[in-house]
Write an enzyme that holds these catalytic residues in place. Structure first.
Site, PDB file in Angstrom:
ATOM      1  N   GLU A 107       0.818  -1.198   0.000  1.00 25.35           N
ATOM      2  CA  GLU A 107       0.000   0.000   0.000  1.00 25.35           C
ATOM      3  C   GLU A 107       0.862   1.262   0.000  1.00 25.35           C
ATOM      4  O   GLU A 107       0.655   2.165  -0.790  1.00 25.35           O
ATOM      5  CB  GLU A 107      -0.909  -0.032   1.238  1.00 25.35           C
ATOM      6  N   ASP A 108       1.841   1.301   0.879  1.00 30.53           N
ATOM      7  CA  ASP A 108       2.549   2.556   1.133  1.00 30.53           C
ATOM      8  C   ASP A 108       3.822   2.739   0.326  1.00 30.53           C
ATOM      9  O   ASP A 108       4.327   3.839   0.219  1.00 30.53           O
ATOM     10  CB  ASP A 108       2.919   2.658   2.625  1.00 30.53           C
TER      11      ASP A 108
END
Ligand code: MN
Length: 753
Positions: A107-108
């Site tokens: 995600e990051d």
């Protein structure tokens, strides 16, 4: 028992926020290493290859989260390490631990599933991908039913229970460290935890996690109430210490006398459970803490009942409070005997009696699967009569595949329901065995009515396609498609069934009415009336005079279309009425109708594919475009089309000739498909049927049905096919092609004898 890993057990090393960037990064790397070494201390249940995988995952996660920070000022990597610690507490396997370390990496940090799959294999990549997808789901906690479907969706979406376990570990750590987050976020995250994640933990039997999540959420949702209750409990705990000690000694002595080994521990309700009880039953604190509890663990299941006997001799039981959750386990697998006794000085004491293995399931639920796998000592050699746990262990010995394991667990958790999704992730709960068509009707009756097929997880399938939990289903529609009576054969939901029935009934009526109107027009021409009065008032007056009280025009036309009443009778009445009004029949028309032999001058009903549900093509002769046909108006069931030469039709004509009407095919009839029956006499032999179906396929003919004689004692067999063709020409060409095949001795069209 198992060492408990929690965030506070990790060394706490503060990094000043004002350090120069390079030094700060250096310090972060140090912290990461120290935390990981600490984690390694809890991984002794893994082999060295597994540990190597976990280490590799840590290194990659460490790299991915470089220069990312928690709101506490800690390096971000401390979060995935702590989450992995919680998973290690459940003794999850190496792929799960690797996924826990990497759970926020996709995600990051711009890492793709492909990257992960190349480095760590498909399983880890799938787990991380699943976690990333769960993170993207959002919902509004306000609505209770939505929370329930969201919980179900989470469970259904996770193809692998490890995804849910890691997610719960993630949430647990975030709740434990919520103090570091801005206060404005506490409310939303805490309600979400209470409404979504704690119930999931409960459902999966992870009671320890369930209680912890509830307490942490309560603490951050109502800090003041939490603190007050906490203080009050602390005081009462001090107050009743002597009392608890006394019970413990007395119980221990009673068991010692019988030489029955057991482990006794005091059990406290969680703050949140107490709070809920106070709110729900409007009780004061003193009233709810009235009851204190013990947990008693014995070696074998039979010992639970022996222990119950010992306790009931020691203290008087409170009537109606005994529950046997061993014989009948709760649906999340929980097993124990519960009883409440009147203790010294009349205070009620709750006892829970269970075995060690029941205790593990009671505390860890689904995670017991991994706990058992890695700690053979926990269960000993005792007979596990927990049905669910037994089946968990069976599944585990049969397959090491966690996703298959999860499929089985899901069946136990929700025995009667499956959960499926629209492409936009809207969740629908359906009964087991539901088909794509049920789903179409669940979305909207218009989708159902016009459904033509479906894509299940991107794979094309028919409307009959059966759905499984977690399937993503897309329905294809066509505005011209309409419900078919055969649909009733494969829908499972009452909703779809009633919608289809209702549609068929309504269209049958409106189509019959349309047919009735055509038949009436034809009958009127025979009375010399070209058309009804065009003037609206005049026409209204006409119907007014003819209809019975309570009858509508549509009803009378439907009756004619269905053959319940004769068009000629009504036409005669209309003619009589019009004559009264001074309108005389058209003499020329009358003459034409009565005396001409020229069929083309007669009103003929055209079979144009309309009025399908009121028109039946007789299955004695299966008439086809290209041959002459007649229409027989049945007794209440619409128009039957027969071939002119059909023997059945000829017999009907002798009986009631007035029910026959002229019909003809429309120009475009050959564009539609019609059923026909053929019979083939074939030589018995291998692959005959395959060769014949190939010929049919080559002729572009679909098979609707095949019947076969018993072929055992014979050299030849008769095969009867019902096929669909466009017209007589195509059927004859097909028969010629079939006869050319060496195995076909004879091929004929089947007509009624
Ligand atoms: Mn996380």
């Amino acid at each position: 028992m198992n060492a408990v890993v929690n965030s506070s057990s990790f060394p706490s090393i503060a990094i000043p926020k004002d350090l120069p960037s390079a030094e700060r990064l250096h310090a972060a790397a140090q912290v990461s290493r120290v935390h990981f070494e600490h984690l390694l201390g809890f991984l002794s249940y893994l082999d060295s290859a597994s540990i190597a995988m976990v280490r590799q995952a840590w290194e990659y996660a460490d790299f991915a989260h470089r220069d990312q920070w928690r709101s506490s000022g800690d390096p971000y990597i401390t979060h995935p390490i702590a989450v992995t610690g919680i998973c290690a507490n459940w003794k999850l396997d190496a792929p799960a631990l690797a996924a826990a370390l990497l759970h926020d990496a996709m995600e990051d940090c711009g890492i793709t599933k492909q990257d992960l799959s190349e480095r760590f294999g498909e399983t880890v990549a799938d787990l991380v991908d699943g976690l990333t997808k769960l993170d993207k789901l959002h919902f509004n906690t306000r609505e209770e039913s939505q929370a329930e479907s969201f919980r179900k969706m989470l469970l259904a979406m996770a193809k692998d229970v490890r995804v849910i376990l890691i997610k719960l570990a993630d949430r647990t750590h975030n709740m434990r460290t919520m103090g570091d987050m801005p206060r404005s976020k506490w409310g939303r995250i805490s309600s979400e935890t209470l409404e979504i994640f704690a119930p999931i933990a409960h459902r999966l039997g992870l009671n320890q996690t369930y209680r912890e999540l509830q307490d942490l959420a309560f603490r951050h949702l109502h800090p003041w109430r939490y603190e007050t209750l906490d203080k009050a409990i602390h005081k009462s705990r001090v107050r009743r210490r002597d009392f608890m000690q006394r019970v413990q000694t007395e119980v221990q002595a009673a068991f010692d006398r019988l030489a029955l080994p057991m482990r006794l521990s005091a059990r406290e309700n969680t703050l949140f459970a107490l709070y809920q009880k106070m709110v729900r039953q409007h009780l004061s604190f003193a009233q709810v803490t009235d009851v204190c509890g013990f947990r008693l663990i014995v070696p074998r299941t039979t010992d639970c009942y022996t222990a119950l006997g010992i306790l009931h001799q020691l203290y008087k039981p409170v009537p109606g409070r005994f529950k046997d959750h061993i014989a009948i386990a709760k649906n999340n697998g929980y097993q124990s005997l519960h009883t409440t006794l009147v203790g010294p000085s009349g205070v009620n004491i709750e006892f829970q009696l269970r075995t060690e293995s029941m205790h593990i399931v009671a505390e860890a639920g689904v995670a017991a699967h991994w706990l058992y796998q890695s700690s053979p000592t926990a269960g000993g050699q005792e007979t596990l009569n927990t049905k669910w746990l037994q089946s968990l262990l069976d599944i585990q010995t049969e397959t090491r595949d966690a996703s298959e394991f999860w499929d089985n667990v899901k069946v136990d958790l929700f025995p009667d329901s499956i959960y499926v999704f629209t492409p936009k992730s809207k969740v629908f709960s359906m009964p087991r065995g539901a088909t794509a068509l049920d789903f179409a009707y669940a979305i909207h009756s218009n989708i159902g009515h016009h459904a033509t097929g479906a894509f299940i997880n991107g794979e094309p399938t028919t409307l009959r396609g059966e759905l499984k939990s977690g399937d993503v289903v897309e329905i294809t529609t066509d505005p011209d498609a309409t419900p078919h009576p055969a649909w009733l054969g494969f829908v499972r939901t009452g909703r779809a069934r009633s919608k289809i029935r209702n549609y068929l009934k309504t269209t049958a009526h409106s189509e019959s009415a349309a047919l009735g109107e055509q038949l009436l027009a034809q009958a009127l021409r025979e009375e010399g009336i070209a058309q009804l009065p065009q003037d609206e008032t005049a026409q209204q007056a006409l119907w007014q005079a003819l209809l019975q009280p309570g009858q509508t025009q549509a009803e009378i036309l439907t009756d004619i279309g269905l053959g319940r009443s004769a068009a000629s009778l009504l036409a005669q009445q209309i003619a009589a009425y019009l004559a009264q009004q001074g309108q005389r029949p058209d003499a020329l028309l009358l003459t034409q109708q009565r005396f001409t032999q020229d069929k083309s001058q007669q009103t003929t009903l055209v079979l144009d594919g309309q009025n399908q549900s009121a028109t039946h093509y007789a299955d004695c002769c299966y008439p086809l475009p290209g041959e002459a046909v007649v229409g027989y108006l049945g007794h209440g069931d619409g128009l039957h089309i027969h071939g002119c030469d059909c023997a059945v039709a000829q017999r009907l004509r002798e009986r009631d000739p007035e029910r026959f009407i002229p019909v003809e095919w429309s120009e475009d009839s050959a564009q539609r498909l019609h059923s026909a029956a053929i019979a083939l006499t074939v030589q018995n032999g291998k692959g005959v049927l395959a060769r014949i179906t190939q010929v049919l396929a080559d002729c572009d003919v679909d098979i609707r049905r095949v019947d076969m004689e018993d072929e055992s004692a014979q050299h030849t067999t008769v095969l009867r096919f019902t096929v669909s063709v466009h017209d007589l020409q195509q059927l004859e060409a097909t028969l010629r092609a079939l006869r050319r095949n060496a195995s076909v001795l004879q091929g004929v069209r089947v007509l009624a004898p």
